[in-house]
Scaffold this motif. Structure first.
Motif, PDB file in Angstrom:
ATOM      1  N   VAL A   8       0.887  -1.167   0.000  1.00 50.67           N
ATOM      2  CA  VAL A   8       0.000   0.000   0.000  1.00 50.67           C
ATOM      3  C   VAL A   8       0.919   1.208   0.000  1.00 50.67           C
ATOM      4  O   VAL A   8       1.829   1.295   0.833  1.00 50.67           O
ATOM      5  CB  VAL A   8      -0.900   0.038   1.261  1.00 50.67           C
ATOM      6  CG1 VAL A   8      -1.766   1.292   1.257  1.00 50.67           C
ATOM      7  CG2 VAL A   8      -1.753  -1.212   1.356  1.00 50.67           C
ATOM      8  N   ILE A  10       1.503   5.189   0.507  1.00 56.02           N
ATOM      9  CA  ILE A  10       0.943   6.354   1.191  1.00 56.02           C
ATOM     10  C   ILE A  10       1.821   7.553   0.851  1.00 56.02           C
ATOM     11  O   ILE A  10       3.034   7.531   1.097  1.00 56.02           O
ATOM     12  CB  ILE A  10       0.901   6.121   2.721  1.00 56.02           C
ATOM     13  CG1 ILE A  10      -0.010   4.914   3.028  1.00 56.02           C
ATOM     14  CG2 ILE A  10       0.440   7.379   3.453  1.00 56.02           C
ATOM     15  CD1 ILE A  10      -0.097   4.552   4.504  1.00 56.02           C
ATOM     16  N   ILE A  53       4.176  -1.360   3.630  1.00 57.33           N
ATOM     17  CA  ILE A  53       3.653  -0.021   3.347  1.00 57.33           C
ATOM     18  C   ILE A  53       4.804   0.760   2.738  1.00 57.33           C
ATOM     19  O   ILE A  53       5.949   0.639   3.194  1.00 57.33           O
ATOM     20  CB  ILE A  53       3.188   0.668   4.652  1.00 57.33           C
ATOM     21  CG1 ILE A  53       2.171  -0.199   5.409  1.00 57.33           C
ATOM     22  CG2 ILE A  53       2.637   2.059   4.360  1.00 57.33           C
ATOM     23  CD1 ILE A  53       0.875  -0.425   4.705  1.00 57.33           C
ATOM     24  N   GLY A  76      -1.964  10.873   2.281  1.00 63.47           N
ATOM     25  CA  GLY A  76      -3.064   9.912   2.243  1.00 63.47           C
ATOM     26  C   GLY A  76      -2.688   8.696   1.420  1.00 63.47           C
ATOM     27  O   GLY A  76      -1.615   8.636   0.809  1.00 63.47           O
ATOM     28  N   MET A  77      -3.607   7.724   1.420  1.00 64.42           N
ATOM     29  CA  MET A  77      -3.360   6.492   0.670  1.00 64.42           C
ATOM     30  C   MET A  77      -3.389   6.805  -0.817  1.00 64.42           C
ATOM     31  O   MET A  77      -4.373   7.346  -1.315  1.00 64.42           O
ATOM     32  CB  MET A  77      -4.423   5.445   1.030  1.00 64.42           C
ATOM     33  CG  MET A  77      -4.196   4.869   2.422  1.00 64.42           C
ATOM     34  SD  MET A  77      -5.448   3.616   2.865  1.00 64.42           S
ATOM     35  CE  MET A  77      -6.739   4.696   3.489  1.00 64.42           C
ATOM     36  N   HIS A  78      -2.327   6.457  -1.522  1.00 60.93           N
ATOM     37  CA  HIS A  78      -2.183   6.839  -2.927  1.00 60.93           C
ATOM     38  C   HIS A  78      -2.532   5.704  -3.874  1.00 60.93           C
ATOM     39  O   HIS A  78      -3.224   5.909  -4.861  1.00 60.93           O
ATOM     40  CB  HIS A  78      -0.749   7.321  -3.174  1.00 60.93           C
ATOM     41  CG  HIS A  78      -0.509   7.829  -4.556  1.00 60.93           C
ATOM     42  ND1 HIS A  78       0.011   7.041  -5.557  1.00 60.93           N
ATOM     43  CD2 HIS A  78      -0.746   9.034  -5.104  1.00 60.93           C
ATOM     44  CE1 HIS A  78       0.091   7.757  -6.670  1.00 60.93           C
ATOM     45  NE2 HIS A  78      -0.356   8.963  -6.426  1.00 60.93           N
ATOM     46  N   HIS A  79      -2.039   4.507  -3.616  1.00 58.34           N
ATOM     47  CA  HIS A  79      -2.408   3.375  -4.455  1.00 58.34           C
ATOM     48  C   HIS A  79      -2.170   2.053  -3.727  1.00 58.34           C
ATOM     49  O   HIS A  79      -1.521   2.020  -2.686  1.00 58.34           O
ATOM     50  CB  HIS A  79      -1.660   3.389  -5.808  1.00 58.34           C
ATOM     51  CG  HIS A  79      -0.178   3.177  -5.746  1.00 58.34           C
ATOM     52  ND1 HIS A  79       0.734   4.215  -5.710  1.00 58.34           N
ATOM     53  CD2 HIS A  79       0.574   2.046  -5.728  1.00 58.34           C
ATOM     54  CE1 HIS A  79       1.966   3.722  -5.681  1.00 58.34           C
ATOM     55  NE2 HIS A  79       1.903   2.411  -5.678  1.00 58.34           N
ATOM     56  N   VAL A  80      -2.743   0.988  -4.304  1.00 59.03           N
ATOM     57  CA  VAL A  80      -2.444  -0.370  -3.851  1.00 59.03           C
ATOM     58  C   VAL A  80      -1.777  -1.084  -5.020  1.00 59.03           C
ATOM     59  O   VAL A  80      -2.047  -0.784  -6.186  1.00 59.03           O
ATOM     60  CB  VAL A  80      -3.698  -1.152  -3.406  1.00 59.03           C
ATOM     61  CG1 VAL A  80      -4.230  -0.633  -2.084  1.00 59.03           C
ATOM     62  CG2 VAL A  80      -4.794  -1.138  -4.471  1.00 59.03           C
ATOM     63  N   TYR A  82      -1.009  -4.836  -6.605  1.00 54.16           N
ATOM     64  CA  TYR A  82      -1.273  -6.271  -6.622  1.00 54.16           C
ATOM     65  C   TYR A  82      -0.269  -6.947  -7.544  1.00 54.16           C
ATOM     66  O   TYR A  82       0.081  -6.410  -8.603  1.00 54.16           O
ATOM     67  CB  TYR A  82      -2.684  -6.553  -7.150  1.00 54.16           C
ATOM     68  CG  TYR A  82      -3.806  -5.913  -6.361  1.00 54.16           C
ATOM     69  CD1 TYR A  82      -3.908  -6.108  -4.987  1.00 54.16           C
ATOM     70  CD2 TYR A  82      -4.776  -5.137  -6.986  1.00 54.16           C
ATOM     71  CE1 TYR A  82      -4.941  -5.533  -4.260  1.00 54.16           C
ATOM     72  CE2 TYR A  82      -5.823  -4.556  -6.268  1.00 54.16           C
ATOM     73  CZ  TYR A  82      -5.899  -4.759  -4.909  1.00 54.16           C
ATOM     74  OH  TYR A  82      -6.926  -4.193  -4.195  1.00 54.16           O
ATOM     75  N   LEU A 119      -3.677   1.236 -13.395  1.00 52.12           N
ATOM     76  CA  LEU A 119      -5.036   1.160 -13.933  1.00 52.12           C
ATOM     77  C   LEU A 119      -5.810   2.417 -13.546  1.00 52.12           C
ATOM     78  O   LEU A 119      -5.579   2.999 -12.481  1.00 52.12           O
ATOM     79  CB  LEU A 119      -5.746  -0.074 -13.391  1.00 52.12           C
ATOM     80  CG  LEU A 119      -4.962  -1.389 -13.532  1.00 52.12           C
ATOM     81  CD1 LEU A 119      -5.775  -2.551 -12.973  1.00 52.12           C
ATOM     82  CD2 LEU A 119      -4.582  -1.628 -14.989  1.00 52.12           C
ATOM     83  N   GLY A 126     -12.543   4.368  -7.671  1.00 55.98           N
ATOM     84  CA  GLY A 126     -11.775   5.489  -7.124  1.00 55.98           C
ATOM     85  C   GLY A 126     -10.411   5.115  -6.586  1.00 55.98           C
ATOM     86  O   GLY A 126      -9.754   5.926  -5.934  1.00 55.98           O
ATOM     87  N   THR A 127      -9.978   3.882  -6.845  1.00 53.37           N
ATOM     88  CA  THR A 127      -8.701   3.416  -6.294  1.00 53.37           C
ATOM     89  C   THR A 127      -7.674   3.269  -7.412  1.00 53.37           C
ATOM     90  O   THR A 127      -7.919   2.556  -8.386  1.00 53.37           O
ATOM     91  CB  THR A 127      -8.886   2.042  -5.610  1.00 53.37           C
ATOM     92  OG1 THR A 127      -9.902   2.145  -4.615  1.00 53.37           O
ATOM     93  CG2 THR A 127      -7.591   1.584  -4.964  1.00 53.37           C
ATOM     94  N   LEU A 128      -6.535   3.926  -7.247  1.00 56.44           N
ATOM     95  CA  LEU A 128      -5.434   3.736  -8.194  1.00 56.44           C
ATOM     96  C   LEU A 128      -4.787   2.380  -7.901  1.00 56.44           C
ATOM     97  O   LEU A 128      -4.359   2.117  -6.780  1.00 56.44           O
ATOM     98  CB  LEU A 128      -4.417   4.868  -8.051  1.00 56.44           C
ATOM     99  CG  LEU A 128      -3.195   4.805  -8.986  1.00 56.44           C
ATOM    100  CD1 LEU A 128      -3.591   4.827 -10.454  1.00 56.44           C
ATOM    101  CD2 LEU A 128      -2.226   5.948  -8.670  1.00 56.44           C
ATOM    102  N   ILE A 129      -4.744   1.530  -8.922  1.00 57.01           N
ATOM    103  CA  ILE A 129      -4.197   0.177  -8.762  1.00 57.01           C
ATOM    104  C   ILE A 129      -2.946   0.030  -9.614  1.00 57.01           C
ATOM    105  O   ILE A 129      -2.951   0.353 -10.804  1.00 57.01           O
ATOM    106  CB  ILE A 129      -5.243  -0.888  -9.174  1.00 57.01           C
ATOM    107  CG1 ILE A 129      -6.422  -0.873  -8.196  1.00 57.01           C
ATOM    108  CG2 ILE A 129      -4.608  -2.282  -9.234  1.00 57.01           C
ATOM    109  CD1 ILE A 129      -7.543  -1.847  -8.551  1.00 57.01           C
ATOM    110  N   LEU A 131      -0.276  -2.811 -10.941  1.00 55.36           N
ATOM    111  CA  LEU A 131      -0.032  -4.250 -11.089  1.00 55.36           C
ATOM    112  C   LEU A 131       1.460  -4.437 -11.293  1.00 55.36           C
ATOM    113  O   LEU A 131       2.088  -3.709 -12.073  1.00 55.36           O
ATOM    114  CB  LEU A 131      -0.782  -4.815 -12.295  1.00 55.36           C
ATOM    115  CG  LEU A 131      -2.309  -4.753 -12.248  1.00 55.36           C
ATOM    116  CD1 LEU A 131      -2.896  -5.378 -13.509  1.00 55.36           C
ATOM    117  CD2 LEU A 131      -2.874  -5.440 -11.011  1.00 55.36           C
TER     118      LEU A 131
ATOM    119  N   GLY B  75     -15.986   6.516  -4.772  1.00 58.57           N
ATOM    120  CA  GLY B  75     -15.387   5.594  -3.817  1.00 58.57           C
ATOM    121  C   GLY B  75     -13.904   5.868  -3.662  1.00 58.57           C
ATOM    122  O   GLY B  75     -13.363   6.800  -4.276  1.00 58.57           O
ATOM    123  N   MET B  77     -10.035   4.464  -1.224  1.00 55.52           N
ATOM    124  CA  MET B  77      -9.459   3.764  -0.076  1.00 55.52           C
ATOM    125  C   MET B  77      -9.860   4.485   1.205  1.00 55.52           C
ATOM    126  O   MET B  77      -9.605   5.682   1.341  1.00 55.52           O
ATOM    127  CB  MET B  77      -7.938   3.714  -0.219  1.00 55.52           C
ATOM    128  CG  MET B  77      -7.491   2.710  -1.270  1.00 55.52           C
ATOM    129  SD  MET B  77      -5.688   2.631  -1.431  1.00 55.52           S
ATOM    130  CE  MET B  77      -5.416   3.986  -2.584  1.00 55.52           C
TER     131      MET B  77
END
Lengths: 134, 134
Positions: A8, A10, A53, A76-80, A82, A119, A126-129, A131, B75, B77
């Protein structure tokens, strides 16, 4: 298709303060800051038993996280991120499913020197992903 | 002090659409929707090999995630949840370190029926943190 949660990310305005907070208040193991000029960030890795993190601070004039911090000055949380086994197969499946891949759609070498894609957040609630090829 | 990343929570306006996207486009294993009226959310668990994503949709009139979705209609995170061995010891260490615990500072039973606390995002680089007793 998606595998482990690699990290994750941040975004933080003050990496030293964020790093001290994770180390001293939350009692986590934090790395030394690692400048990644090619990616426009300095990163601190916070090690957790099952994932990590990444605390990111802008580096240089054209940091990709600068617009996010302008909108979210406290951070804040910027992306996850995977993991996937085959990033080209993942990209083709995503595009066939109607999801938008950012940029020209070709994987780039990410901060861990592995091929990555981002992505479009609007296609993923609304989440920056990110890969990353595992 | 903090241990495993228990989950990343993503607030979504349309749980069915978000769930289908994680299942069909990202190829992840998703649970059936689980209404948690006591917590004001319906949750779908996205299982990953090392942790999970929780997709949260507001349930009822006073959902704790409604203000977040009013600010972020697509939406986004919402929080990260770290496990701790002893939530009261964690709370006392956090308070001694100057961090603010939300509410009255007493752990409540969270969505997994384990004691949880939430920490003030302003003290943690804009990130809402949940601590859950492992």
């Amino acid at each position: 298709m998606i595998g482990r949660l690699n990290h994750v990310a941040i975004a933080v305005p003050d990496l030293a303060a964020a790093s001290a907070m994770y180390r001293d208040v939350l009692g986590a193991e934090v790395s030394e800051p690692l400048p990644l000029p090619g990616h426009g960030v300095t990163v601190v890795f916070v090690g957790l038993p099952n994932t990590k993190i990444e605390l990111l601070q802008p580096l240089g004039d054209a940091s990709p996280i600068a617009p996010f911090l302008a909108r979210n000055p406290s951070g804040g949380m910027h992306h996850v991120c995977y993991e996937v086994d085959d990033i080209l197969a993942a990209r083709d499946r995503l595009k066939a499913g109607g999801a938008r891949v950012l940029g020209d759609g070709e994987p780039k070498l990410g901060a861990h020197d592995k091929p990555v894609l981002f992505l479009h957040p609007k296609d993923f609630t609304g989440t920056l992903i990110e890969l990353e090829q595992a």
